[in-house]
Design a protein around this motif. Structure first.
Motif, short mmCIF file in Angstrom:
data_model
loop_
_atom_site.label_atom_id
_atom_site.label_comp_id
_atom_site.label_asym_id
_atom_site.label_seq_id
_atom_site.Cartn_x
_atom_site.Cartn_y
_atom_site.Cartn_z
N HIS A 79 0.87 -1.18 0.00
CA HIS A 79 0.00 0.00 0.00
C HIS A 79 0.91 1.23 0.00
O HIS A 79 1.88 1.28 0.78
CB HIS A 79 -0.86 -0.08 1.27
N ALA A 80 0.58 2.20 -0.84
CA ALA A 80 1.48 3.36 -1.00
C ALA A 80 1.30 4.43 0.06
O ALA A 80 2.10 5.36 0.12
CB ALA A 80 1.27 3.98 -2.39
N GLU A 81 0.27 4.33 0.90
CA GLU A 81 0.08 5.39 1.90
C GLU A 81 1.32 5.46 2.79
O GLU A 81 1.89 4.44 3.18
CB GLU A 81 -1.20 5.19 2.72
N GLN A 82 1.66 6.70 3.15
CA GLN A 82 2.99 6.93 3.74
C GLN A 82 3.19 6.30 5.11
O GLN A 82 4.34 6.13 5.54
CB GLN A 82 3.26 8.44 3.81
N ASP A 83 2.12 5.97 5.82
CA ASP A 83 2.34 5.31 7.11
C ASP A 83 2.94 3.91 6.93
O ASP A 83 3.45 3.32 7.89
CB ASP A 83 1.06 5.27 7.96
N HIS A 84 2.91 3.39 5.69
CA HIS A 84 3.52 2.09 5.41
C HIS A 84 4.68 2.18 4.42
O HIS A 84 5.52 1.29 4.39
CB HIS A 84 2.47 1.12 4.88
N SER A 85 4.67 3.22 3.62
CA SER A 85 5.71 3.33 2.59
C SER A 85 6.72 4.42 2.88
O SER A 85 7.78 4.48 2.25
CB SER A 85 5.05 3.62 1.23
N GLY A 86 6.42 5.29 3.83
CA GLY A 86 7.20 6.52 3.99
C GLY A 86 8.66 6.33 4.33
O GLY A 86 9.49 7.21 4.09
N THR A 87 9.01 5.17 4.89
CA THR A 87 10.40 4.93 5.24
C THR A 87 11.15 4.21 4.11
O THR A 87 12.34 3.92 4.22
CB THR A 87 10.46 4.12 6.57
N LEU A 88 10.43 3.96 3.01
CA LEU A 88 11.05 3.24 1.89
C LEU A 88 12.31 3.93 1.37
O LEU A 88 13.34 3.27 1.17
CB LEU A 88 10.00 3.06 0.79
N PRO A 89 12.32 5.26 1.17
CA PRO A 89 13.55 5.88 0.65
C PRO A 89 14.76 5.62 1.56
O PRO A 89 15.85 5.32 1.06
CB PRO A 89 13.19 7.38 0.62
N MET A 90 14.55 5.69 2.86
CA MET A 90 15.68 5.46 3.77
C MET A 90 16.14 4.00 3.72
O MET A 90 17.35 3.71 3.68
CB MET A 90 15.28 5.81 5.20
N ILE A 91 15.19 3.08 3.70
CA ILE A 91 15.55 1.65 3.66
C ILE A 91 16.29 1.32 2.35
O ILE A 91 17.25 0.55 2.33
CB ILE A 91 14.29 0.77 3.83
N LEU A 92 15.85 1.95 1.26
CA LEU A 92 16.52 1.70 -0.02
C LEU A 92 17.96 2.22 0.00
O LEU A 92 18.83 1.67 -0.68
CB LEU A 92 15.72 2.34 -1.16
N GLU A 93 18.19 3.28 0.75
CA GLU A 93 19.57 3.78 0.88
C GLU A 93 20.43 2.80 1.66
O GLU A 93 21.59 2.55 1.31
CB GLU A 93 19.57 5.11 1.62
N PHE A 94 19.86 2.26 2.73
CA PHE A 94 20.64 1.34 3.58
C PHE A 94 20.81 -0.03 2.94
O PHE A 94 21.76 -0.74 3.26
CB PHE A 94 19.97 1.20 4.95
N TYR A 95 19.87 -0.40 2.08
CA TYR A 95 19.96 -1.71 1.42
C TYR A 95 19.94 -1.47 -0.10
O TYR A 95 18.90 -1.64 -0.75
CB TYR A 95 18.80 -2.61 1.87
N PRO A 96 21.06 -1.07 -0.67
CA PRO A 96 21.09 -0.59 -2.06
C PRO A 96 20.76 -1.67 -3.10
O PRO A 96 20.43 -1.33 -4.24
CB PRO A 96 22.53 -0.08 -2.24
N ASP A 97 20.82 -2.95 -2.73
CA ASP A 97 20.51 -4.01 -3.70
C ASP A 97 19.04 -4.44 -3.64
O ASP A 97 18.62 -5.29 -4.42
CB ASP A 97 21.40 -5.23 -3.45
N ALA A 98 18.30 -3.88 -2.72
CA ALA A 98 16.90 -4.32 -2.55
C ALA A 98 16.03 -3.83 -3.72
O ALA A 98 16.20 -2.72 -4.21
CB ALA A 98 16.35 -3.79 -1.23
N ARG A 99 15.09 -4.70 -4.13
CA ARG A 99 14.11 -4.31 -5.15
C ARG A 99 12.76 -4.11 -4.46
O ARG A 99 12.41 -4.84 -3.53
CB ARG A 99 13.92 -5.44 -6.19
N HIS A 115 9.13 9.63 -4.96
CA HIS A 115 10.20 9.78 -5.95
C HIS A 115 11.16 8.59 -5.95
O HIS A 115 12.37 8.74 -6.04
CB HIS A 115 10.95 11.09 -5.73
N ILE A 116 10.59 7.40 -5.83
CA ILE A 116 11.41 6.18 -5.90
C ILE A 116 11.79 5.95 -7.37
O ILE A 116 10.91 5.98 -8.24
CB ILE A 116 10.62 4.95 -5.38
N PRO A 117 13.06 5.72 -7.67
CA PRO A 117 13.46 5.52 -9.07
C PRO A 117 12.80 4.26 -9.68
O PRO A 117 12.72 3.22 -9.01
CB PRO A 117 14.99 5.33 -9.00
#
Ligand code: FEO
Length: 394
Positions: A79-99, A115-117
Motif C-alpha cells: 500500500h502506498a500510503e505513507q504510514d507504510h511506505s514513507g520509510t522506503l527511501p531510507m531503507i533503499l539507501e541502507f539496502y542498495p541491492d533491494a528491489r 520519488h522512488i526511481p
C-alpha cells in the motif's frame, strides 16, 4: 524498539506509536497506533513486508540492525500510503541491492509520492509468486482495501496473510498477538467504520477469498497479529453484509435548546417502541464513535438548528463524513428548529447522495418545540418502527 518472532524466521520489525492521537488529521486514535513491518527470511532470499511511518523510521532501521540483517533482497509494498511506505527511501539507501516488489498502480503512486526511481521496482501481477528459497510469497491485488493500489501478500508455507490495512486496527500495544478478542472486536469495528466501510462492496469478495486461503495467522499493518483469523473474518462478514439492526443514530447540534428537546423526545419515543437509540451531540462527539454506530444502524435522523439559512456547519461536516463513509443505513430523516426559514432539509438530503436511503418526512419547527411538535416526533417514531418492521429487524 524491539523485534518479535511470529514463527521461526518471520519477525515483526515495525514501530509502536503510543502517543499519536490523530490520523490523516481526521481520525481520532484513542489508543495510539502501530505501523507493522515484517521480515521474512527464506533459505536464499530475505524480504521486508511494508515499512513504517517516517516519524518512526529509526525504529524500523534499528530493529533490522539489531536482528543483524545485512542484506534485504525484496521490499514488498502492499500500500502506498505513507504510514507504510514513507520509510522506503531510507531503507533503499541502507539496502542498495533491494528491489521494491509491488503492483503497477502502487509503483506509480510510490514514484509520485516518494520519488522512488523506476529501476528499483519489480512489478508483480495478481496471483504471482516470488521464491525466497524454502519460502514463497504470493501476491493478490485487492483494490480499495483503502486505496485503489492496495494488495495483500500471502506467505504460502506458513499460511500467514499480510493484508496491510485490511483486518487491522489502530492500537499501540506491547503484545504481539491479540489476547483480548472483545477489545479487539470493538477496536477493529471502529477501524472498519473509519477506513474500510466506504469500500464494503469490494471487501465482501476479499473476505471470502481470504477464507479460502485458510490462514493460520493474519498479520496486518496496524494493531496486534491475529492468531484466530476466523474471529476477524466472521466480524467482517457481518459488517460488510446488507443486514442492518433495529437501531437509530441521531447526530445533533443544539444552540439554544430547541433541537436538543426534540432529540430528547424522539429518543424517548423510539426507546418506548423498542428501538435502540444512539444520540451523538456533535460538539463533543469523537467521530470514530459516530462512525462505529453507523456500521449497523438501520436509520439515521440528523438533527440541526438553523444557522443563517441552512444547517449548523458542524452538522454539515458530520453529514458530509457520514455520506463519504457510505454506511448500509436504509432510512434517514431530519429534525430541528428554525427562526425565519432556511433550507436545512434540502441541504442535508442533497448531501446524502452516496447512501441509498429512503427519506422519512422531516420534522422542522419554527422556534421552541410545542406539543404539536412532540406529536409529530411521535409520528416519526411510529414511521421508523413501521419501516424497521417492513425489513424484518423488529
Ligand atoms: Fe495504514 Fe491506508 O494506511
Amino acid at each position: 524498539m524491539i523485534s518479535r518472532e511470529l514463527v521461526s524466521g518471520v519477525y515483526w520489525v515495525g514501530a509502536l506509536d503510543f502517543d499519536r492521537r490523530i490520523f490523516d488529521e481526521l481520525i481520532p486514535l484513542p489508543e495510539g497506533t502501530s505501523y507493522n513491518a515484517y521480515l521474512v527470511r527464506g533459505s536464499q532470499k530475505t524480504a521486508l513486508i511494508d515499512t513504517v511511518d517516517p516519524a518512526k523510521e529509526y525504529d524500523l532501521l534499528s530493529n533490522l540492525v539489531k536482528l543483524g540483517i545485512e542484506c534485504i533482497d525484496y521490499i514488498v509494498i502492499n500500500h502506498a500510503e505513507q504510514d507504510h511506505s514513507g520509510t522506503l527511501p531510507m531503507i533503499l539507501e541502507f539496502y542498495p541491492d533491494a528491489r521494491v516488489v509491488t503492483n503497477a498502480k502502487c509503483r506509480d503512486l510510490l514514484v509520485a509520492l516518494l520519488h522512488i526511481p523506476q529501476e528499483r521496482f519489480m512489478v508483480i501481477a495478481d496471483g504471482e509468486t516470488l521464491s525466497l528459497g524454502d519460502r514463497t510469497l504470493q501476491f493478490f491485488i485487492t483494490p480499495w482495501t483503502h486505496w485503489p493500489e492496495t494488495q495483500i501478500t500471502w506467505l504460502v508455507e506458513d499460511r500467514i496473510l499480510f493484508p496491510c490495512d485490511l483486518f487491522g486496527f489502530h492500537a499501540a500495544t506491547s503484545e504481539l498477538f491479540i489476547t483480548d478478542e472483545a477489545w479487539a472486536y470493538r477496536s477493529a469495528k471502529r477501524y472498519y467504520a473509519e477506513i474500510m466501510m466506504p469500500f464494503r462492496g469490494s471487501i465482501k469478495g476479499y473476505v471470502e477469498k481470504v477464507r479460502g486461503l485458510s490462514p493460520a495467522m493474519i498479520a496486518p499493518s496496524h494493531g496486534p497479529v491475529n492468531k484466530n483469523p476466523q474471529f476477524i473474518l466472521d466480524a467482517y462478514a457481518d459488517w460488510v453484509s446488507d443486514t442492518v439492526k433495529n437501531e437509530v443514530v441521531i447526530p445533533y447540534v443544539s444552540m439554544h435548546g430547541s433541537t436538543a428537546k426534540m432529540v430528547e423526545h424522539l429518543t424517548g419515543a423510539l426507546i418506548t417502541r423498542g428501538i435502540v437509540v444512539k444520540p451523538f451531540n456533535l460538539t463533543r462527539t469523537d467521530i470514530g464513535d459516530l462512525a462505529f454506530a453507523l456500521v449497523d444502524a438501520a436509520t439515521v435522523v440528523i438533527a440541526t438548528p438553523t444557522v443563517l439559512f441552512g444547517p449548523h456547519p458542524t452538522v454539515v461536516s458530520a453529514t458530509y463524513l457520514a455520506n463519504a463513509l457510505r454506511p448500509k443505513t436504509k432510512f434517514a430523516s431530519v429534525i430541528g428548529s428554525f427562526g425565519w426559514g432556511g433550507k436545512s432539509v434540502e441541504t442535508i438530503t442533497k448531501m446524502l447522495d452516496h447512501v441509498k436511503v429512503e427519506l422519512i418526512p422531516p420534522v422542522m419547527v419554527l422556534g421552541e418545540p410545542d406539543e404539536a411538535t412532540m406529536q409529530a416526533l411521535d409520528r416519526l417514531a411510529d414511521e421508523i418502527l413501521k419501516k424497521h418492521k417492513e425489513i424484518n429487524i423488529v
